[in-house]
Structures are given as structure tokens and as C-alpha cells.
Design a protein around this motif. Structure first.
Motif, short mmCIF file in Angstrom:
data_model
loop_
_atom_site.label_atom_id
_atom_site.label_comp_id
_atom_site.label_asym_id
_atom_site.label_seq_id
_atom_site.Cartn_x
_atom_site.Cartn_y
_atom_site.Cartn_z
N ALA A 79 0.84 -1.21 0.00
CA ALA A 79 0.00 0.00 0.00
C ALA A 79 0.87 1.25 0.00
O ALA A 79 0.61 2.21 -0.74
CB ALA A 79 -0.93 -0.01 1.20
N LEU A 80 1.94 1.24 0.81
CA LEU A 80 2.83 2.41 0.91
C LEU A 80 3.52 2.69 -0.43
O LEU A 80 3.56 3.83 -0.90
CB LEU A 80 3.89 2.17 1.99
CG LEU A 80 3.40 2.35 3.43
CD1 LEU A 80 4.41 1.77 4.42
CD2 LEU A 80 3.14 3.82 3.75
N GLU A 81 4.03 1.63 -1.02
CA GLU A 81 4.73 1.78 -2.29
C GLU A 81 3.77 2.38 -3.35
O GLU A 81 4.13 3.29 -4.09
CB GLU A 81 5.22 0.40 -2.72
CG GLU A 81 6.14 0.36 -3.90
CD GLU A 81 6.27 -1.08 -4.40
OE1 GLU A 81 6.20 -1.29 -5.61
OE2 GLU A 81 6.40 -2.01 -3.55
N ARG A 82 2.55 1.87 -3.37
CA ARG A 82 1.59 2.33 -4.38
C ARG A 82 1.16 3.78 -4.14
O ARG A 82 1.03 4.55 -5.07
CB ARG A 82 0.36 1.41 -4.39
CG ARG A 82 0.68 0.06 -4.98
CD ARG A 82 -0.51 -0.87 -4.98
NE ARG A 82 -0.13 -2.18 -5.52
CZ ARG A 82 -0.92 -3.23 -5.53
NH1 ARG A 82 -2.15 -3.15 -5.02
NH2 ARG A 82 -0.50 -4.37 -6.04
N VAL A 83 0.92 4.12 -2.89
CA VAL A 83 0.41 5.48 -2.62
C VAL A 83 1.49 6.52 -2.92
O VAL A 83 1.20 7.61 -3.41
CB VAL A 83 -0.15 5.61 -1.19
CG1 VAL A 83 0.96 5.84 -0.15
CG2 VAL A 83 -1.16 6.73 -1.11
N LYS A 85 3.77 6.28 -5.20
CA LYS A 85 3.81 6.40 -6.66
C LYS A 85 2.62 7.24 -7.15
O LYS A 85 2.76 8.11 -8.00
CB LYS A 85 3.74 4.98 -7.24
CG LYS A 85 4.26 4.87 -8.64
CD LYS A 85 4.54 3.40 -8.95
CE LYS A 85 4.55 3.18 -10.45
NZ LYS A 85 4.43 1.76 -10.78
N LEU A 86 1.48 6.96 -6.57
CA LEU A 86 0.23 7.62 -7.00
C LEU A 86 0.31 9.14 -6.84
O LEU A 86 -0.14 9.89 -7.70
CB LEU A 86 -0.90 7.06 -6.15
CG LEU A 86 -2.32 7.00 -6.66
CD1 LEU A 86 -2.40 6.44 -8.06
CD2 LEU A 86 -3.16 6.14 -5.70
N PHE A 87 0.90 9.60 -5.73
CA PHE A 87 0.92 11.04 -5.45
C PHE A 87 2.31 11.64 -5.57
O PHE A 87 2.51 12.80 -5.25
CB PHE A 87 0.32 11.31 -4.07
CG PHE A 87 -1.14 10.97 -4.01
CD1 PHE A 87 -2.08 11.83 -4.58
CD2 PHE A 87 -1.58 9.77 -3.47
CE1 PHE A 87 -3.42 11.51 -4.57
CE2 PHE A 87 -2.92 9.44 -3.46
CZ PHE A 87 -3.85 10.30 -4.01
N ASP A 88 3.26 10.83 -6.00
CA ASP A 88 4.61 11.30 -6.23
C ASP A 88 5.18 11.95 -4.96
O ASP A 88 5.62 13.11 -4.97
CB ASP A 88 4.60 12.30 -7.40
CG ASP A 88 6.00 12.52 -7.96
OD1 ASP A 88 6.87 11.67 -7.68
OD2 ASP A 88 6.22 13.53 -8.64
N CYS A 89 5.14 11.20 -3.86
CA CYS A 89 5.68 11.74 -2.61
C CYS A 89 6.64 10.76 -1.97
O CYS A 89 6.68 9.58 -2.34
CB CYS A 89 4.55 12.09 -1.66
SG CYS A 89 3.75 10.67 -0.97
N GLY A 280 -3.90 0.19 -6.10
CA GLY A 280 -3.52 -0.52 -7.32
C GLY A 280 -4.48 -0.17 -8.46
O GLY A 280 -4.06 0.07 -9.59
N GLU A 281 -5.75 -0.10 -8.15
CA GLU A 281 -6.75 0.27 -9.17
C GLU A 281 -6.52 1.70 -9.66
O GLU A 281 -6.64 1.99 -10.84
CB GLU A 281 -8.17 0.14 -8.58
CG GLU A 281 -8.57 -1.30 -8.30
CD GLU A 281 -9.83 -1.42 -7.42
OE1 GLU A 281 -10.24 -2.56 -7.17
OE2 GLU A 281 -10.39 -0.38 -6.99
N ALA A 282 -6.20 2.59 -8.71
CA ALA A 282 -6.04 4.01 -9.08
C ALA A 282 -4.78 4.24 -9.92
O ALA A 282 -4.67 5.26 -10.60
CB ALA A 282 -5.99 4.88 -7.82
N LEU A 283 -3.84 3.29 -9.86
CA LEU A 283 -2.62 3.43 -10.67
C LEU A 283 -2.85 3.04 -12.13
O LEU A 283 -2.03 3.33 -12.99
CB LEU A 283 -1.50 2.57 -10.08
CG LEU A 283 -0.75 3.16 -8.88
CD1 LEU A 283 0.08 2.09 -8.19
CD2 LEU A 283 0.13 4.34 -9.30
N LYS A 284 -3.96 2.37 -12.40
CA LYS A 284 -4.21 1.92 -13.77
C LYS A 284 -4.66 3.08 -14.66
O LYS A 284 -5.28 4.02 -14.18
CB LYS A 284 -5.31 0.84 -13.76
CG LYS A 284 -4.85 -0.45 -13.12
CD LYS A 284 -5.85 -1.56 -13.35
CE LYS A 284 -5.33 -2.86 -12.74
NZ LYS A 284 -6.41 -3.63 -12.12
#
Ligand SMILES: *Cc1c(COP(=O)(O)O)cnc(C)c1O
Length: 428
Positions: A79-83, A85-89, A280-284
Motif C-alpha cells: 500500500a505504501l509503495e503504491r500510494v 507512486k500515485l501522489f509522487d511523494c 492498485g486500481e487508481a494506478l491503472k
């Protein structure tokens, strides 16, 4: 919500099963226009209702106070890795149970009791937790409130001059940007500059916009803010939860101690797993399309309502929110909300800026397009939704007979539209 879970409940607890079944039907048969709601995926629901419910995991991945954490650690790490990436933080804490608790954790990390902070007033579209009197944020701190312009060209828009003069006058430790009804882009850079002038931390609460930010359709506050909080279940369409993001390592450490052991005990690891799934869904790439459509649909809804003689607060929208002013129609929010709900249009009454009516009545409604867009509603559908809202509200001046006709016709149309876009097909 899969058969597996519902079946178990049906057999062991028919009484609660009945409420779940009815709630599913309610969601299926009405058009959800409440701006803070969405329709999470079945995978998200299933992860949230999973065996990780059973696990205690106080602490952070690799540094827990309990044994047996190897798999929940992995879920939190994903979850941490994905979030990030998602918000570039650079840093994230995913343990706050809700948006309100994420904000409390920031206060605990960066403020002492009675310290001064500056936030947007509830009456202008801000959130309760940004310093409203009945909330802990307004009780335990010296909360100064800014608002929106009353008139002129920039009527209804954030009054950045007021933010600056209040900041200079009160020297707040934190300035908060972010809102629950404000439909426009917020100028993060302007806030950053004001914070720098007075040496305040800049906190952004992007609860409403985070899905649109993840989908790259709304400006990302991360490059400007010291700390960013958000819910994960609104436009982000994830598990019912929250998060705190930052690029500042010092603040990150303070936030971690504030969330645990400062404010909370064990994190909800089933919710963590569900957050991992929804991130994961939001990264698609589909999610980017989704957030584009959410905003497009809101613009269509706003235009349709304006054509039918309503005023929209700020004159339009840059987000999923349409903030309706009912005063041109001599209607109040409480009455309008009830009538729309009767035909299956779910929304909430909302004060408009400088509202002459009290909060329990209000002169406005707040709509959001995130939930219905998730089930597939497109531009044409939202044009119809705008017409139906207008038909219903205009019918209030008609005779009982005519009112009944509009009501029956609208209810029929809504059921037809809902049937076209089933939710949780697998669960029916
Ligand atoms: C919804 C919201 C919250 C609170 O989230 P909860 O999960 O309901 O506690 C906080 N801030 C803003 C701006 C919100 O819109």
C-alpha cells in the motif's frame, strides 16, 4: 460483499443480513449524488472484509509490537509503495482510521494546545475539522477562519487577500487549505507563499480531491505542502480510511509518532489490505479516464442546472462537486434534499457562502459525480440527471396532480437508468 460473505451472514444472522441486502438494493436503485461518496470495487470490499480483521499489528512494518506480522507487513508495504507512486511523494503514513483522525494526528504532531492555526470556515465550504467550534480543532486550539469573497468578479472564490492578512495578523503555526464543498482548483502555490511569509507549516487536506489528483486532473499539492492529509474513500474510491503524506522526513517522523502511539492503537490491517487494492486500481490508466469523466460529468450537470435557472456557487466547477444555490428559485436546502431523495436522487443540503438560512435549513445543495460515474453514467446521463433535478424542484409550484405526474415519471426514469448500470453485478 461476495456470495461467500453474504451467505455466511444470511445463515448466522438473518436480521443483519436483511439490512445489508436492503442497503445494496438502495444503492442499486438510486442515483448517488452525495459528493463524499463513491462505489468501491468488489475487490476492495472483499479485502476490507477479510481475515486481516483478526490481526493486531501495533507499530510499523518491520517494527511491530506483535508477532505474526509478516503478511500484514507485506500488505502495508504494498500500500505504501503504491500510494507514494500515485501522489509522487517520499513518505506516507496509512494508519489513520479516518480523515478526521488524520487531521488530529497532524495537530498532535505540529501543534500544542491553544496554538493558533488558520483554516477555511465550514460556512465557506471548509471542513468541520479545520477549526469549527463544535469540533476538537476549534475547542483545543485557537482556530482562525478564512472564507470566500462575498461579491465582485471573484465572488465565491477563496479570498487569498484575507488569508494573507489573517496570517500576518495572527501568525498561525499551520495554515490549512482544502475543503468539502469548494468546487474549484485551489491555488496551492499562493498558500505556500503566504505560509513562507509568516513561517507557518502548510497543510493540505485533499480529502475531496485526492482521486482527481491521483488521476492527474486536479493540481497535486505535494510539491507545495509540508503535509497532506486525505480520506481514501471519496473520489479516490478506496477503502473507508485515510492517510498522511509528506516529502519532509522530520515531519514524517513526528507524524508517525503522533498516529501511533500518540493517537491510535492497532491499525486496521484489513482496511490496509483494501487500501492496497484500491491504490492498485487508481494506478491503472482507466482511473485517469475515470477522473476525467467525473469532472466532465460535473461540468455537464452544472451547465444543465444553470440553463434551468439555478445559480451554481462559483459559477461552475473544476472538480466532481456542483454546489447549487437555490435562492433564485426561492427554495431551501432541507426541502429540496427531501424531495429529491423521494425519487431516488441522493444528495445533501449544504449552506452556500453567506447563507441567510441556518445550517439545518440552508439555501443550497451539494452534488458530486464520483459515485454515479463509477457505475458508468456518462455526459448524456448527467444531462438527464440535471433535467430531472430541475423538473422535480420546479414541480413544487405545480398542483398536486401535476406534481404527482412529474414525481412518477422521474422515479420511473431513475429506475430505468439504474437498471442500465448495475452495481456489484456479482452480488446479485
Ligand atoms: C470528509 C472529510 C474529512 C473527514 O473524513 P472522515 O473520514 O469522515 O473523518 C476531513 N476533511 C475533509 C476536507 C473532508 O472532506
Amino acid at each position: 460483499m461476495s456470495d461467500l460473505y453474504l451467505k455466511g451472514i444470511k445463515e448466522t444472522d438473518p436480521e443483519v443480513f436483511e439490512t445489508l441486502k436492503n442497503e445494496l438494493e438502495r444503492q442499486q436503485n438510486q442515483i448517488e449524488l452525495i459528493a463524499s461518496e463513491n462505489i468501491a470495487s468488489l475487490s476492495t470490499l472483499n479485502a476490507q472484509g477479510s481475515i486481516m480483521t483478526n490481526k493486531y499489528a501495533e507499530g510499523y512494518p518491520g517494527r511491530r509490537y506483535y508477532g505474526g506480522c509478516e503478511y500484514v507487513d507485506k500488505a502495508e508495504e504494498i500500500a505504501l509503495e503504491r500510494v507514494k507512486k500515485l501522489f509522487d511523494c517520499k513518505f506516507a503514513n496509512l494508519q489513520p482510521h479516518s480523515g478526521a483522525q488524520a487531521n488530529q494526528a497532524v495537530f498532535l504532531a505540529l501543534l500544542n494546545p491553544n496554538d493558533t492555526f488558520l483554516g477555511m470556515s465550514l460556512a465557506s465550504g471548509g471542513h468541520l475539522t479545520h477549526g469549527a467550534k463544535p469540533n476538537i480543532s476549534g475547542k483545543w486550539f485557537n482556530a482562525i477562519q478564512y472564507g470566500v469573497k462575498k461579491d465582485g468578479n471573484d465572488k465565491d472564490l477563496i479570498d487569498y487577500d484575507e488569508v494573507e492578512s489573517l496570517a500576518l495578523e495572527h501568525k498561525p503555526k499551520i495554515i490549512i487549505a482544502g475543503a468539502s464543498a469548494y468546487p474549484r482548483f485551489i491555488d496551492w502555490e499562493k498558500f505556500r507563499n503566504i505560509c513562507d511569509k509568516v513561517g507557518a507549516y502548510f497543510m493540505v487536506d485533499m480529502a475531496h480531491y485526492s482521486g482527481l489528483i491521483a488521476g492527474k486532473q486536479y493540481p497535486n499539492p505535494i510539491p507545495y505542502a509540508d503535509v497532506v492529509t486525505s480520506t481514501t474513500h471519496k473520489t479516490l474510491r478506496g477503502a473507508r480510511s485515510a492517510m498522511i503524506l509528506t516529502n519532509n522526513e522530520d515531519i514524517y517522523k513526528k507524524i508517525n509518532s503522533a498516529v501511533f502511539p500518540g493517537l491510535q492503537g492497532g491499525p486496521l490491517m484489513h482496511v490496509m489490505a483494501a487500501k492496497a487494492v484500491s491504490f492498485g486500481e487508481a494506478l491503472k490508466p482507466e482511473f485517469k479516464e475515470y477522473s476525467k469523466n467525473v469532472i466532465l460529468n460535473a461540468k455537464i450537470l452544472s451547465e444543465t442546472l444553470v440553463k434551468r435557472g439555478f445559480r451554481v456557487v462559483t459559477g461552475g466547477t473544476d472538480s466532481h462537486i456542483v454546489w447549487l444555490d437555490l435562492t433564485p428559485k426561492n427554495l431551501t436546502g432541507d426541502k429540496a434534499e427531501k424531495i429529491l431523495e423521494e425519487v431516488g436522487l441522493a444528495c445533501n443540503k449544504n449552506a452556500i457562502p453567506y447563507d441567510p438560512n441556518p445550517p439545518k435549513i440552508t439555501s443550497g445543495l451539494r452534488f458530486g459525480t464520483a459515485a454515479a460515474t463509477s457505475r458508468g453514467f456518462n455526459e448524456n446521463d448527467f444531462r438527464k440527471v440535471g433535467e430531472m433535478i430541475s423538473d422535480m424542484l420546479d414541480s413544487l409550484q405545480f398542483s398536486e396532480d401535476e406534481k404527482r405526474k412529474v414525481f412518477d415519471n422521474t422515479r420511473k426514469n431513475i429506475l430505468e437508468m439504474c437498471n442500465l448500470y448495475p452495481i456489484y453485478k456479482e452480488a446479485f
